[in-house]
Design an enzyme around this catalytic site. Structure first.
Site, PDB file in Angstrom:
ATOM      1  N   HIS A 101       0.857  -1.192   0.000  1.00  0.00           N
ATOM      2  CA  HIS A 101       0.000   0.000   0.000  1.00  0.00           C
ATOM      3  C   HIS A 101       0.890   1.238   0.000  1.00  0.00           C
ATOM      4  CE1 HIS A 101       0.791  -1.154   4.173  1.00  0.00           C
ATOM      5  NE2 HIS A 101       0.803   0.141   4.438  1.00  0.00           N
ATOM      6  N   HIS A 103       0.901   5.310   1.066  1.00  0.00           N
ATOM      7  CA  HIS A 103       0.264   6.404   1.803  1.00  0.00           C
ATOM      8  C   HIS A 103       0.368   7.692   0.986  1.00  0.00           C
ATOM      9  CE1 HIS A 103       0.501   4.306   5.830  1.00  0.00           C
ATOM     10  NE2 HIS A 103       1.450   3.658   5.199  1.00  0.00           N
TER      11      HIS A 103
HETATM   12  P1  5GP Z   1       1.970   0.687   7.260  1.00  0.00           P
HETATM   13  O1  5GP Z   1       2.482   1.039   8.631  1.00  0.00           O
HETATM   14  O2  5GP Z   1       1.868  -0.816   7.081  1.00  0.00           O
HETATM   15  O3  5GP Z   1       2.694   1.354   6.154  1.00  0.00           O
HETATM   16  O4  5GP Z   1       0.518   1.302   7.204  1.00  0.00           O
HETATM   17  C1  5GP Z   1      -0.634   0.637   7.554  1.00  0.00           C
HETATM   18  C2  5GP Z   1      -1.708   1.708   7.655  1.00  0.00           C
HETATM   19  O5  5GP Z   1      -2.967   1.083   7.536  1.00  0.00           O
HETATM   20  C3  5GP Z   1      -1.713   2.467   8.978  1.00  0.00           C
HETATM   21  O6  5GP Z   1      -1.574   3.855   8.713  1.00  0.00           O
HETATM   22  C4  5GP Z   1      -3.049   2.116   9.603  1.00  0.00           C
HETATM   23  O7  5GP Z   1      -3.629   3.217  10.274  1.00  0.00           O
HETATM   24  C5  5GP Z   1      -3.877   1.686   8.412  1.00  0.00           C
HETATM   25  N1  5GP Z   1      -4.878   0.668   8.682  1.00  0.00           N
HETATM   26  C6  5GP Z   1      -4.670  -0.499   9.343  1.00  0.00           C
HETATM   27  N2  5GP Z   1      -5.822  -1.221   9.356  1.00  0.00           N
HETATM   28  C7  5GP Z   1      -6.748  -0.492   8.678  1.00  0.00           C
HETATM   29  C8  5GP Z   1      -8.129  -0.715   8.350  1.00  0.00           C
HETATM   30  O8  5GP Z   1      -8.725  -1.739   8.693  1.00  0.00           O
HETATM   31  N3  5GP Z   1      -8.763   0.249   7.629  1.00  0.00           N
HETATM   32  C9  5GP Z   1      -8.119   1.394   7.228  1.00  0.00           C
HETATM   33  N4  5GP Z   1      -8.837   2.276   6.537  1.00  0.00           N
HETATM   34  N5  5GP Z   1      -6.833   1.650   7.535  1.00  0.00           N
HETATM   35  C10 5GP Z   1      -6.146   0.713   8.260  1.00  0.00           C
END
Ligand code: 5GP
Ligand code: ZN
Length: 147
Positions: A101, A103
């Site tokens: 993903h 951001h």
């Molecule tokens: P990472 O730290 O893996 O780059 O980012 C994961 C992101 O996914 C985090 O910013 C977290 O807030 C978001 N996130 C985790 N679970 C969910 C979810 O069930 N729904 C949404 N909309 N965001 C999520």
């Protein structure tokens, strides 16, 4: 390919509802549940890839152009003055959900500092040595890909 145990597979494919701002054959763009700022969006490929190294280049090649459009919409629609595009690979890099993903984080005038690091110091010899190691490793990566 999908992973039955992956929450982002379920969200990307509409099995779990989300605040969706865009969808096409390859991606769903949703709002992050724990936003760093108002409008913090996540670009989710519909296919499951653990991280950017595993992903199909036909898909990853579409991500930056999409991020640019989302960022422009954040400026127009939300009054953001800038935005960060952030993508974490691996636990040490802060990845918490192991479905690729990206951001897109809107930034506002006088908002808090985010996505920053303290610049270190490096001697030119050290830079040359590191560049040499990386150059060789990268050449191997590119060669393996071509085969
Ligand atoms: P990472 O730290 O893996 O780059 O980012 C994961 C992101 O996914 C985090 O910013 C977290 O807030 C978001 N996130 C985790 N679970 C969910 C979810 O069930 N729904 C949404 N909309 N965001 C999520
Ligand atoms: Zn997944």
């Amino acid at each position: 390919m999908r992973d039955e145990n992956c929450i982002f597979c379920k969200i990307a494919n509409g099995e779990i509802p989300s605040s969706t701002v865009y969808e096409d054959d390859d991606f769903r763009v949703i709002l992050d549940l724990g936003p760093a700022s108002k409008g913090h969006a996540l670009i989710l490929p519909k296919q499951h890839y653990k991280d950017i190294c595993e992903a199909d280049m036909a898909v990853t090649g579409k991500i930056l152009p999409l991020a640019a459009k989302i960022g422009s919409a954040m400026k127009k629609g939300l009054g953001a003055s800038g935005f960060n595009v952030v993508q974490n690979n691996g636990t040490s890099a802060g990845q918490t959900v192991f479905h690729l993903h990206v951001h897109v984080i809107p930034r506002y005038e006088n908002g808090p500092v985010m996505v920053a690091w303290n610049p270190g110091k490096a001697e030119s010899r050290e830079l040359e040595e590191t560049a040499g190691i990386l150059k060789n490793a990268l050449a191997e990566e590119l060669f393996t890909e071509e085969k």
